[in-house]
Write an enzyme that holds these catalytic residues in place. Structure first.
Site, PDB file in Angstrom:
ATOM      1  N   TYR A 186      30.318  46.954  45.212  1.00 50.10           N
ATOM      2  CA  TYR A 186      29.429  46.450  44.160  1.00 50.10           C
ATOM      3  C   TYR A 186      29.398  44.939  44.254  1.00 50.10           C
ATOM      4  O   TYR A 186      30.449  44.283  44.173  1.00 50.10           O
ATOM      5  CB  TYR A 186      29.969  46.915  42.809  1.00 50.10           C
ATOM      6  CG  TYR A 186      29.213  46.456  41.583  1.00 50.10           C
ATOM      7  CD1 TYR A 186      28.037  47.091  41.204  1.00 50.10           C
ATOM      8  CD2 TYR A 186      29.692  45.421  40.786  1.00 50.10           C
ATOM      9  CE1 TYR A 186      27.356  46.707  40.058  1.00 50.10           C
ATOM     10  CE2 TYR A 186      29.017  45.028  39.644  1.00 50.10           C
ATOM     11  CZ  TYR A 186      27.856  45.672  39.287  1.00 50.10           C
ATOM     12  OH  TYR A 186      27.186  45.278  38.145  1.00 50.10           O
ATOM     13  N   GLY A 192      29.419  30.690  42.142  1.00 48.89           N
ATOM     14  CA  GLY A 192      29.035  29.878  40.993  1.00 48.89           C
ATOM     15  C   GLY A 192      28.620  30.668  39.775  1.00 48.89           C
ATOM     16  O   GLY A 192      28.206  30.088  38.760  1.00 48.89           O
ATOM     17  N   PHE A 219      34.613  37.755  45.790  1.00 56.18           N
ATOM     18  CA  PHE A 219      35.596  38.711  45.251  1.00 56.18           C
ATOM     19  C   PHE A 219      35.113  40.152  45.354  1.00 56.18           C
ATOM     20  O   PHE A 219      35.270  40.937  44.415  1.00 56.18           O
ATOM     21  CB  PHE A 219      35.933  38.375  43.797  1.00 56.18           C
ATOM     22  CG  PHE A 219      36.328  36.960  43.545  1.00 56.18           C
ATOM     23  CD1 PHE A 219      37.353  36.368  44.250  1.00 56.18           C
ATOM     24  CD2 PHE A 219      35.653  36.198  42.594  1.00 56.18           C
ATOM     25  CE1 PHE A 219      37.717  35.047  44.014  1.00 56.18           C
ATOM     26  CE2 PHE A 219      36.016  34.882  42.359  1.00 56.18           C
ATOM     27  CZ  PHE A 219      37.049  34.300  43.074  1.00 56.18           C
ATOM     28  N   ILE A 220      34.535  40.530  46.486  1.00 52.00           N
ATOM     29  CA  ILE A 220      33.960  41.869  46.613  1.00 52.00           C
ATOM     30  C   ILE A 220      35.008  42.852  47.136  1.00 52.00           C
ATOM     31  O   ILE A 220      35.479  42.738  48.276  1.00 52.00           O
ATOM     32  CB  ILE A 220      32.734  41.849  47.534  1.00 52.00           C
ATOM     33  CG1 ILE A 220      31.690  40.851  47.004  1.00 52.00           C
ATOM     34  CG2 ILE A 220      32.142  43.246  47.652  1.00 52.00           C
ATOM     35  CD1 ILE A 220      31.274  41.069  45.553  1.00 52.00           C
ATOM     36  N   HIS A 401      63.757  46.620  33.201  1.00 48.58           N
ATOM     37  CA  HIS A 401      64.488  46.946  34.430  1.00 48.58           C
ATOM     38  C   HIS A 401      65.391  45.805  34.882  1.00 48.58           C
ATOM     39  O   HIS A 401      66.145  45.961  35.849  1.00 48.58           O
ATOM     40  CB  HIS A 401      63.502  47.281  35.559  1.00 48.58           C
ATOM     41  CG  HIS A 401      63.022  48.696  35.561  1.00 48.58           C
ATOM     42  ND1 HIS A 401      62.145  49.193  34.623  1.00 48.58           N
ATOM     43  CD2 HIS A 401      63.293  49.736  36.394  1.00 48.58           C
ATOM     44  CE1 HIS A 401      61.885  50.462  34.882  1.00 48.58           C
ATOM     45  NE2 HIS A 401      62.581  50.822  35.950  1.00 48.58           N
ATOM     46  N   GLY A 403      66.802  42.553  36.692  1.00 49.78           N
ATOM     47  CA  GLY A 403      66.596  42.016  38.027  1.00 49.78           C
ATOM     48  C   GLY A 403      66.024  43.020  38.995  1.00 49.78           C
ATOM     49  O   GLY A 403      65.276  42.661  39.914  1.00 49.78           O
ATOM     50  N   GLU A 426      35.258  43.332  35.939  1.00 49.55           N
ATOM     51  CA  GLU A 426      34.324  44.189  35.183  1.00 49.55           C
ATOM     52  C   GLU A 426      33.927  43.529  33.859  1.00 49.55           C
ATOM     53  O   GLU A 426      33.683  44.193  32.852  1.00 49.55           O
ATOM     54  CB  GLU A 426      34.920  45.591  34.909  1.00 49.55           C
ATOM     55  CG  GLU A 426      35.458  46.301  36.139  1.00 49.55           C
ATOM     56  CD  GLU A 426      34.382  46.771  37.090  1.00 49.55           C
ATOM     57  OE1 GLU A 426      33.426  45.999  37.310  1.00 49.55           O
ATOM     58  OE2 GLU A 426      34.497  47.882  37.626  1.00 49.55           O
ATOM     59  N   ASN A 429      38.038  39.752  29.694  1.00 43.92           N
ATOM     60  CA  ASN A 429      38.278  40.151  28.312  1.00 43.92           C
ATOM     61  C   ASN A 429      37.732  39.143  27.312  1.00 43.92           C
ATOM     62  O   ASN A 429      37.458  39.496  26.161  1.00 43.92           O
ATOM     63  CB  ASN A 429      39.772  40.407  28.097  1.00 43.92           C
ATOM     64  CG  ASN A 429      40.194  41.743  28.709  1.00 43.92           C
ATOM     65  OD1 ASN A 429      39.390  42.421  29.348  1.00 43.92           O
ATOM     66  ND2 ASN A 429      41.446  42.122  28.515  1.00 43.92           N
ATOM     67  N   GLU A 430      37.530  37.904  27.744  1.00 40.40           N
ATOM     68  CA  GLU A 430      36.854  36.940  26.883  1.00 40.40           C
ATOM     69  C   GLU A 430      35.380  37.323  26.696  1.00 40.40           C
ATOM     70  O   GLU A 430      34.828  37.229  25.597  1.00 40.40           O
ATOM     71  CB  GLU A 430      36.970  35.532  27.493  1.00 40.40           C
ATOM     72  CG  GLU A 430      38.364  34.933  27.436  1.00 40.40           C
ATOM     73  CD  GLU A 430      39.337  35.565  28.425  1.00 40.40           C
ATOM     74  OE1 GLU A 430      40.564  35.475  28.199  1.00 40.40           O
ATOM     75  OE2 GLU A 430      38.879  36.149  29.439  1.00 40.40           O
TER      76      GLU A 430
END
Length: 443
Positions: A186, A192, A219-220, A401, A403, A426, A429-430
Site C-alpha cells: 500500500y 513530505g 516507509f512502504i 521479566h 533483565g 495507519e 494516534n495523534e
C-alpha cells in the site's frame, strides 16, 4: 493442500477439521532459550513439552480470546492459533534477527484463506466479516506480530481492488493475491506527506492510454519484494479530489526501490522507498475513477486501523501469558514473584487493558461491517486506545521479566518492539484524536 474456491469458508472449515483430527486443542509456543511453554489461549488443558500443565483456570480470568464469539468464529480462531503456534512462533526470533521475509509461511497461511480474508469468494477470497478478520489477525499475531501486520496490509490492498476495481481488474489481480502467489503493498505516505496525506506530490500525467508516474513513496512495507503496488497519486489539482488510485506491477520500467530500512521492529517485512521515474502504467490499471483515490485510501485505512489494532492485541495477549508464567517460575527473596502483591496488581491491570482493547476493537469491526455512521470514529477510537494500551502491556511485560526481558533470547522484547510502530502507522494516534474530535464537534 487446501485450496480456496468459491464456497464460503471452505478453507477454514477444512483446516479446522484437519486440526480436530490431530486432537491438538491447545497452542504450543516455543518461548525463550531454555524451555517451551504450552500456552492454552483457548482454555483447554494441555501438558507441554516441559511438563508444564496449563489448565482453563490459568487463562479464565477474563482474558480468553474466544469469549463472546459464535461457534463458527471459534473455529476460525482455533485454526489461526494453531497455525501461529506451528508455523510462526518457532521462527519468529529468526525472522526478526535475520530480517527474513517469510514467503513460504505466508503462502501456507494463504492456503487456509488468510491471503484474502475479507475479499469476495468469486475471486478466491474467504468472504469473511471484519469481526472474523480481527479474530484471525489477533490469533496470528501471537505467533509473529510483524509478519501478521504485513499480511494485514496485503489483505487491505486485495480488498481495495476487490471493492473498487472493475470486474476485469478484480479477476486479474485478486486471485494471485488471495493465494499469495503475489504480494501487495500500500503506497500512500511520501517523504513530505505523512499525516497530511492529501498533500501528496507523486504525479500521474495521462499520455494516451498510459499514466506517467513521477515521485516517491516512503516507509512502504514489502517494498522491493511485493509484486503489486496500490499507489495513491495526483492526476488532478491540489487537495484530496486530485488523487487517484493506480496499480503498478513490479517490473514496470521506471519503478525502482530505495535501500532496505533498518528498523526497531517489524523486521520480518522489508521497508523501502518506492520510486517512480517516468513510470508508464496502463490507464486500465486505475482503480475507480479519477479523483476517487483519496476516498479509496481512507476507506482502506478504516479497516487497516482495525487490523493493526488486532495485531497489537495478539502481541499483548502473548505478553500477558508469558508474564503469568514468568511470575510463577521466577523466585526472589525465597518466593515466586507471583506472591508479590504489587506484581499481582500490575498483571491485573494488564489483563484489564487487554480485554477493554479487545471489546473496543470488536465493536468497531462490527460498526465498519454494517457501514454505520459512527464507524470512522469508532475505528479511530479502537486504533488509538488499543495500540496505546497494548504497547503499555508489552512494555510492562518486559519490565516484569527484569533483565531477562531485555535479552533477545526472550520473546517479550520482540512483541514490545513490533507493537510500538502501531501507534504511528495507519494514521498516527495523534491523527486518530483529530478524527474523533472532528466527529464530536461536527454540526
Amino acid at each position: 493442500m487446501l485450496q480456496c474456491g468459491s464456497r464460503r469458508l471452505s478453507c477454514l472449515r477444512a483446516a479446522f477439521r484437519a486440526l480436530a483430527q490431530t486432537d491438538r486443542r491447545s497452542v504450543s509456543l516455543c518461548i525463550d532459550r531454555s524451555y517451551c511453554v504450552a500456552v492454552n489461549i483457548l482454555g483447554t488443558p494441555y501438558v507441554g513439552p516441559a511438563g508444564l500443565r496449563l489448565t482453563e483456570r490459568h487463562l479464565d480470568a477474563g482474558i480468553k480470546a474466544s469469549l463472546g464469539l459464535n461457534e463458527e468464529q471459534k473455529e476460525f480462531q482455533k485454526v489461526a492459533f494453531d497455525f501461529a503456534a506451528r508455523e510462526m512462533a518457532p521462527k519468529m526470533a529468526e525472522w526478526d534477527q535475520k530480517e527474513l521475509f517469510p514467503v513460504d509461511a505466508m503462502r501456507k497461511a494463504a492456503q487456509l484463506g488468510f491471503g484474502g480474508i475479507y475479499v469476495q469468494t468469486d475471486v478466491g477470497g474467504s468472504g469473511l466479516s471484519r469481526l472474523d478478520t480481527s479474530v484471525i489477525f489477533e490469533a496470528l499475531a501471537t505467533g509473529c506480530t510483524s509478519t501478521t501486520a504485513y499480511i494485514s496490509i496485503h489483505n487491505m490492498c486485495a480488498w481495495i481492488i476487490d471493492s473498487f476495481g472493475n470486474e476485469e481488474q478484480r479477476h486479474k489481480f485478486c486471485p494471485p493475491l488471495c493465494t499469495m502467489e503475489k504480494f501487495a503493498s500500500y503506497c500512500l505516505t511520501e517523504p513530505g506527506s505523512g499525516s497530511d496525506a492529501a498533500s501528496l506530490l507523486t504525479s500521474a500525467k495521462r499520455q494516451g492510454d498510459h499514466y506517467i508516474l513521477n515521485g516517491s513513496k516512503a516507509f512502504i512495507s514489502g517494498g522491493g519484494e511485493s509484486d503489486i503496488y496500490v499507489v495513491m497519486c495526483r492526476t488532478g489539482g491540489s487537495g484530496p479530489k486530485g488523487i487517484s488510485c493506480i496499480v503498478v506491477e513490479k517490473g514496470t520500467p521506471g519503478l525502482s526501490f530505495g535501500k532496505k530500512e533498518k528498523k526497531v521492529g517489524w523486521n520480518s517485512q522489508p521497508t523501502r522507498a518506492v520510486i517512480f521515474e517516468d513510470c508508464a502504467v496502463p490507464v486500465d490499471n486505475r482503480i475507480g475513477s479519477e479523483g476517487q483515490g483519496f476516498l479509496i485510501a481512507m476507506k482502506g485505512l478504516n479497516g487497516g486501523r482495525i487490523n493493526v489494532a488486532s495485531c497489537s492485541l495478539g502481541a499483548a495477549h502473548a505478553s500477558v501469558v508469558l508474564t503469568q508464567e514468568h511470575l510463577k517460575v521466577r523466585k526472589q527473596f525465597g518466593a515466586p514473584l507471583a506472591r508479590n502483591q504489587h506484581l499481582q496488581f500490575q498483571l491485573a491491570d494488564m489483563a484489564t487493558r487487554l480485554v477493554a482493547s479487545r471489546l473496543m476493537i470488536r465493536t468497531a469491526a462490527v460498526a465498519l461491517q454494517e457501514g454505520r455512521d459512527d464507524a470512522v470514529a469508532l475505528c479511530s477510537m479502537a486504533k488509538l486506545f488499543a495500540t496505546d494500551e497494548c504497547f503499555t502491556i508489552c512494555n510492562q511485560a518486559l519490565q516484569m521479566h527484569g533483565g531477562y526481558g531485555y535479552l533477545k533470547d526472550y520473546a517479550v522484547q520482540q512483541y514490545m518492539r513490533d507493537a510500538r510502530v502501531h501507534q504511528i502507522l495507519e494514521g498516527s494516534n495523534e491523527v486518530m484524536r483529530m478524527l474523533i474530535s472532528r466527529s464530536l464537534l461536527q454540526d
